[in-house]
Each structure stands twice: as C-alpha cells, then as structure tokens.
Write an enzyme that holds these catalytic residues in place. Structure first.
Site: not given
Length: 853
Positions: A80, A423, A734-736, A798
């Site tokens: 095995r 979006h 942190t997205n933008d 955020c």
C-alpha cells in the site's frame, strides 16, 4: 551506505519502532498507533521514502530482505502507498503478492479451489496490467478463468508467470515507486497542494485473506455519518464462503442488522462487538472519527488499516465540535480543524452531491450557494417575478447600480462579464445571493430575450440552476440541501471568538443587511455605502432633480426631500446594531450613474422634469466621463457639490439623536471616501462640524461622532501620517486600492486574469486575495505612518479582502484593528481570524521557550 542498506530503510511496525510521518508516511504512523492500541493488525513493514526513491531509480533490495517480508503466514502480502499526507493519494494497493503455483496448491487444500483460483487470478490480472504493463482488456476479458489469464500472460511476455515471490515483490515495489513519479501523478498531487518532490513510503503487510470457509469477508466500519456528522454505525461488509464462492462469487452482507438481508452483526456478534469497540478506541486514542478497514477470516478479525472518515462541510463542523465537547480534543483544536471557506457551504442551499448535473457552462464562482429559477433579463422582470411569487435568475451581460433592486428580487445572478470584485459579485456576496460572473461561454441576446449556453438556446421564463459554489450553470432544476446553521455551527464560532485577536464587522447598506450581520454576530458595521439607498424608486426622482439643479439653493431643496428618508435609513441601522459601531461612508459614485443612458430613458426623464429632451441629453453628456472611476466621485464630489454631504451629515446626526432615545448614546462613524490629500479632509471636516453644531443648537441635544477616511488611493496610503492628524480612523478600501495600484479595472480584469494566474504573472487574482507585496505594502506603510502621528488611531480594512482568509491573516499580522466584509462572509472571517490568532499565539509561545532555553 545507500538508501537500501540503511537499517531504517525497511522497519517492522512495532510499538517502539522509529516510524516517522516524514520518512514513512501517514499510513505507516497510523498502523503503528493501531499496534500500540493492541488491535489485531497483521505484521506490517514500512519502507522509507529514501528507499522508495532508490527503488524507482533502479536499485533493488537484497533478496534476503525481500524474502523476510514475504515468508510468513501463507506467504502473501499486500503493498500500500503511504504518502506524508493522505490527501496526496498514491498508486493503487496491490493484493496477494507472493502467490505462485505452489502457494496456489496449498491454498486449494486450506481455502478450497474456488477461493484459491480467485486469489491467484486477481493477482495475475493486477500484475499483468500494472507491473508488466500489458493490455488491460486482455486480462479483464479473461472470463474469470485462471488458466486463461496465465496463458495470456505467457503469450504476451514469452515467459511463465513469475514463480519467485521475492521477484514479484521487487517488481511491484518498483512499479509503485515509478508510478508515484509519473507526470500525471505529479500533476494530480500538486493540484492538491503537495510539493513537487513529495515523498512516498510503502507498506508491506501480511495478507489477511478475505475468502474461504466460515464467516469470511472484508469491510469497513465508522461510527459517524460522513454526510451529516450524526453518530451512527455505518459501513459495509462483503462476506465470502467457499460454497458461495463456487456458485455466485461473493455475498454482500449488511454490516448491522437490517430487515433487507443477513448482516455481520447477526452472523458474528462477537466480531461485530469487537469492531465497535475498536472504532470507539480509535476515536478516543487517535482523536478523530476513523473509518476502520477490516478482514474477517473464519470469524477471526484483523484490522488492516484506519483512515479519517470522509466528510461533508456540515459533518466536519459537527464532528469537530463533538470531539471537543467529549474532551477528546481542546476547543482551539476544534477551531483549527475546519477550513474557513467550508462554512460557506453551511450558510446557503447547496446542490445535493448525489443529484445529476446537466452542466451548460462555467463561470467565476463569485458568491456561494445554489438556487433554481426562471430566466429574466432585466431588473424590472425580476421584480415582477418576485411580485408573482416566482423565483427567478437575473441574467445580465454585467450589472449596474440600477440593477440592485432586481438583484434583491432574484434567487441568483448570472453575468457574462465581470470578476470577483465586479458590481454583481460584490452586491451578491453582500446579500447572500448565489452568483456566477465572467461566464464567457454564454451569449445573451437582450432583444430576443434569449441566452445561448452549451449549444442550447434558453428563452426568458425557462428554468436554470446557478451553483455559485462551483461556478456551474445547470439546465433545469437540481435537488438541494438545506443550510446547516445548527448548534454545532454556533458553538464552533463562539469558540473561535474566544481566540480571535481582531474584530470582525460587516458591510451593510440596508436594515436587512444589518439584521443578517447581527445574526452572524458581526461586531458592528464597518462600511455602509449610502449611494445604494438612492436607487429606490421613491428617491431616484429627487436625486435626479438635484443633479439637474443649477444653484446650491435649488440642490438643497431637492435634497431636503431625501433628508427624512436618509434619516430613517440611519436610525434603523443604529437601532438594529444596538450600540455597536456603525461606519457610514458618505456619497461616493459619480452622478452620471443616477441618470438614464438610453434615449427612451432620457425622454421619460425629460417628461418628469418638464424639460426639453435636448437639455436632458446635454446634461447627461456633460456628466459623462472618460474614466468615471478616476473622475468626479467621492470626496471630490463632496467638495464641489457640498450640499450632498451636508444633507447626509444632518441625516446622520438627527438619526443619532433619535436612536439614542432608546438606549445608550449612539456614536456614529462618518467616513470620507477617495481621499488623496490632507486638505480634502480639512474642508469636509469643517463643513461636517458646522452641521453638527447646527443640529445641536436646533435640538438642544448633545452627541459625539468620529470622522474617518477611506484610504483607496496610493497617495492616501503614502500620506497617511498627515491625514491621520485629522481623523479618528483610517479604513483601507482594498478593492479600489488594488485597482489603482495595479491600474486594473476590477470589472474587466476577469477577461484575462485566468491567463495571468495560469502563466504565473500573478500568484493569485489580486482582487480575490490581497496582494501582500504591492497593495499589502501600501497598507503596512499607511498603518505605520498613521500610528507614528496618531498612536491611538483605529485601522481597518473594509474591502472584499476583509472576508478572505489569507487576507485576514495579513491584516492581523499588520496590526489592523478590524476587518469588515459582506454579512454572509462574517462567519468565514471569524473563523479565519481565530485560526491565525491561534497560530500567532503558538509562534509566540515557541519563541518564548526558545528565548528562555
């Protein structure tokens, strides 16, 4: 000394043997633990990873060593795989190594001809296919006849089937060692996270024959249901007897008593009782729910292996909590055992794994969960379907802010374009809506109201299923599993909160969002995006009137109609959050988003405003921008059209006074978006302070508020020190910030991001997992510079990264005070933050011990 002459190259697995997971693999270590528990484990030997590498390279263990492995019992062994991690897999097990003509004759005397033939035939077929690499069809089509298989082997190889057990074993070991290094095997295990040079050990174990007279057979037993995690004896048992083998081959018995047929529990009650006892012992001693593999030979029980019970996400949570409640593992270990992302499966409906899937296409799994509904192509159609009580799937090329109400009405969303932070993805995650974006394989014809997918045309009203967890689009309906927000789920997260070193807030724009956040025990609202409140049918006309006003006083008149609505919005949020902090971001998007873009929409707007169509057209064109994401939005709009922020500040302060009547004083947090210079903060702060003073004078009520800045531009991060002098908190959006640092559109990046990640340009999609080297460095720099000027300032993140486990780990180690994410990602964030906190505590403890020693 070579790897094969090392004394530890081949070790018998005894209680005191030097078996190590890193050298001999997880299966070897597990077998040693079973031996230490005095379970009836057949004699087993572990071959080290170094020895396996040597065998793959062409070296062969000496004949004496091989003979020692195969000379006991009836001369048969199994081989095995034993990788360091069971998830890495390995080559298939080979049984009955060592059977020869002479061994077959002995087995005929002890087990009967049918049993002996079955054992020999099984090994000949396995050896021919996997070791000699002969045509599988030739041996699978041998009709179950031993003589036919042996003749086929001789015909293909021009030699007799090997009659030397040591040679058989040597060739099986070499075949398995080389199979582990094959290109396909490498790719499969690397996809599971294994290193390129992952080690493989091998186990040689005496065969416990599952064929012959008496109660004989093989099976498995476990004490928990792998799908639900509920306690209960489950498993299987395939019984074999000599007479039965001659007539029918095998007889499948039930493991436990069952009205449908005979069972092992009835046929061999003492054996069954021992199995249950061994299962309990494994749970307690191995600190895990185990599936025990066993063989019964003429009512004699052998335990040949034990593996971790395969389990669903909901079962994993229930099992971990049960083990901790029973005192088998500590609570922090229960927290560490659950993959944070697995919690998403518990929050939403999921497609039943056993259900058939008619897959049409795939896209990016932007928001988890599954839903079925009729196709609609507009937000208005989605709202109409909801009014009729019909579930629908909103299908769009890509969504825009005007689609938000339609998204709320839909059961799921599907878009042809977009990425993880488009979006549609952001809104869907926020409201817990299953969503697939970037499904480039579908084609939408909005005029004909059709969707083409998988070569098939679907019209509006036809039903499809969206699996936002896997990213699959299915035709028709699929069977669903209910969410699993039970006591175990709640308990696990309560334990997680006990260890968490960072606070978790939620992004919430509506009362419904806020209630969801409270349900998942968010510690406040970290981002309330006020612009979503203006797309309501009752508010949009006033918003458009304000946009078309030429004078400040006219704009104020229009905004006065919105003031009571905004005040009610904020008061509702304050009351639902019941004293928890609420951070309200002032108006952010460019004004053109609130205007129609087609001629029909402009004509309707002209009629409602009693203006010439030409005036409306000119105004729409004047407000359009080449790059709206970098244009007149955020604080720039607040400074050039200050009446908007004045109205919002007044609404916040008046709502604060209203909500404070019902309990402790509310302290709102007001956040200025898209800041890039200290002077922007000073200008907005002066106006907001003036509004606060006016409200205090008018109401004769005192209140306080905190003013903060949303750091979304690289310049704001670099100038965070001077900006912090005028702010109580900084929140990194942190997205933008990712968008501006990379120069990427988060809505369009999905078109090429897969190719970039696949070719190693980026390790991960930076909109999905925070880029530590670039964007993360800006966060770290901004945090350090802000605290050098204002040591007590609050720092948060955020963006959507606030719900991503890897990004949360970075935030925790950077000194961020809290993260804020979509309400339905709060449980994932709570667990991920707790796990990183536990790891940091362990690291600190180890460092302290090392320092003291």
């Amino acid at each position: 000394m070579t790897a094969l002459t090392d004394p530890d190259a081949i070790v018998e697995i005894t209680p005191k043997a030097g078996v190590q997971v890193a050298r001999h693999g997880w299966r070897a270590k597990c077998l040693q633990r079973l031996v230490r528990m005095d379970l009836p484990v057949p004699t087993s030997f572990a071959i080290s990873a170094e020895a396996v590498r040597a065998i793959a390279a062409g070296q062969t263990p000496d004949r004496q060593s091989l003979s020692r492995l195969i000379e006991r019992a009836e001369g048969l062994v199994s081989v095995r795989p034993s990788a360091a991690n069971p998830a890495w897999g390995g080559p298939g097990t080979v049984l009955n190594v060592g059977i020869t003509n002479a061994c077959h004759s002995r087995l005929v005397q002890t087990r009967g001809k049918a049993a002996a033939d079955a054992i020999y035939l099984g090994f000949v077929q396995s050896y021919a296919i996997h070791v000699a690499r002969l045509d599988p069809e030739m041996f699978s089509d041998s009709g179950g006849d031993l003589e036919t298989a042996l003749r086929a082997y001789e015909s293909e190889t021009d030699e007799e089937f090997p009659q030397d057990p040591a040679r058989q074993l040597a060739e099986v070991l070499r075949s398995m060692a080389r199979a582990w290094d094959g290109p396909t095997a490498r790719l499969l295990r690397q996809a599971k996270g294994a290193p390129a040079q992952a080690p493989l050990g091998l186990i040689v174990q005496d065969m416990a024959l599952a064929i012959g007279p008496g109660v004989t057979g093989s099976g498995s037993i476990q004490l928990v249901d792998g799908g639900t995690g509920m306690p209960g004896i489950t498993g299987r048992f395939r019984g074999q007897t000599q007479g039965r083998a001659e007539r029918e081959g095998t007889e499948t018995l039930y493991l436990t008593r069952d009205p449908r047929g005979p069972s092992l529990e009835e046929a061999a009650p003492e054996v069954f009782a021992d199995l249950v006892r061994y299962g309990v012992a494994c749970r307690e001693r191995l600190r895990e729910e185990m599936q025990v593999e066993f063989v019964v030979s003429d009512s004699r029980l052998s335990i040949i292996d034990a593996v971790r019970v395969q389990r669903s996400s909901r079962a994993a949570v229930r099992i971990a909590v049960s083990l901790a409640r029973d005192g088998i593992i500590p609570e922090p270990e229960a927290v560490m055992r659950i993959e944070p992302r697995a919690l998403s499966d518990l929050l939403h409906h999921q497609i039943d794994p056993a259900a058939p899937r008619d897959i049409l296409a795939r896209g990016i799994n932007a928001s988890p969960g599954a839903a079925t509904g009729q196709i609609v192509f507009t937000a208005a159609a989605a709202q109409a379907a909801e009014a009729r009580g019909e579930r629908c799937v909103l299908v769009r090329r890509e969504t825009v802010p005007e689609d938000v109400r339609g998204m709320h009405a839909a059961a799921a969303v599907l878009t042809e374009r977009g990425g993880m932070t488009s979006h549609a993805a952001v809104i869907a995650r926020g409201i817990g809506l299953p969503c697939i974006v970037g499904a480039s394989a579908i084609s939408i014809d909005t005029r004909a109201r059709t969707m083409t997918a998988g070569g098939r045309i679907f019209r509006e009203g036809e039903r499809i299923t969206i699996d936002g967890t896997s990213g699959e689009i299915l035709a028709g309906e699929a069977a669903m599993l209910e969410p699993a927000l039970d006591d175990s789920f709640t308990q696990l997260l309560d334990w997680a909160d006990d260890s968490c070193g960072i606070r978790i807030r939620a992004n919430a724009d509506t009362p419904e969002d806020a209630r969801t956040a409270r349900m998942f025990k968010a510690q406040g609202i970290g981002l309330c995006r006020t612009e979503h409140m203006f797309f309501d049918d009752e508010r949009l006309p006033a918003m458009r009137e304000m946009i078309f006003a030429d004078k400040p006083e006219d704009r104020r008149l229009s905004l006065e109609r919105l003031l009571p609505m905004q005040r009610g919005d904020f008061a509702a949020l304050f009351e639902i959050m019941a004293g928890l902090p609420v951070t309200i971001r002032l108006f952010d998007p460019p004004l053109h988003e609130f205007l129609p873009h087609d001629r029909e929409g402009m004509r309707e707007l002209a009629e409602s405003l009693d203006l010439p169509l030409s005036d409306v057209t000119r105004r729409v064109e004047a407000l359009s921008e080449f790059n709206p994401m970098l244009g007149m939005r955020g604080v720039r709009l607040g400074i050039t059209v200050p009446e908007i922020y004045d109205m919002q500040a007044r609404a916040i302060f008046e709502a604060t006074i209203l909500a404070s009547h019902n309990g402790d004083p509310v302290v709102p947090e007001i956040m200025i978006p898209l800041v890039s210079a200290r002077r922007e903060v000073e200008l907005v702060k002066n106006r907001i302070d003036a509004v606060a003073a006016a409200v205090r004078n008018e109401t004769r009520k005192d209140f306080t508020y905190r003013l903060g800045v949303m750091v979304e531009t690289p310049r704001a991060a670099l100038r965070a020190g001077e900006i912090a002098e005028h702010a109580a908190f900084l929140s990194f959006g942190t997205n933008d910030l990712t968008q501006m640092t990379y120069g990427l559109s988060r809505d369009d990046a999905g078109r090429f991001m897969g190719a970039y990640v696949g070719q190693g340009v980026y390790d991960e999609d930076p909109f999905h997992i925070l880029d530590r080297d670039g964007v993360g460095e800006l966060v770290a720099i901004g945090t350090e510079r802000a605290r050098s000027h204002a040591p007590g300032i609050t720092i948060s993140v955020c963006g959507e990264h606030g719900g991503n486990p890897e990004s949360i780990a970075f935030c925790l180690r950077t000194g961020v005070n809290y993260v804020s994410c979509s309400p339905f990602r709060v449980p994932v964030a709570r667990l991920a933050a707790a796990q990183e906190s536990i790891l940091m505590a362990r690291e600190s403890l180890i460092e302290d011990i090392a320092t003291k020693s």
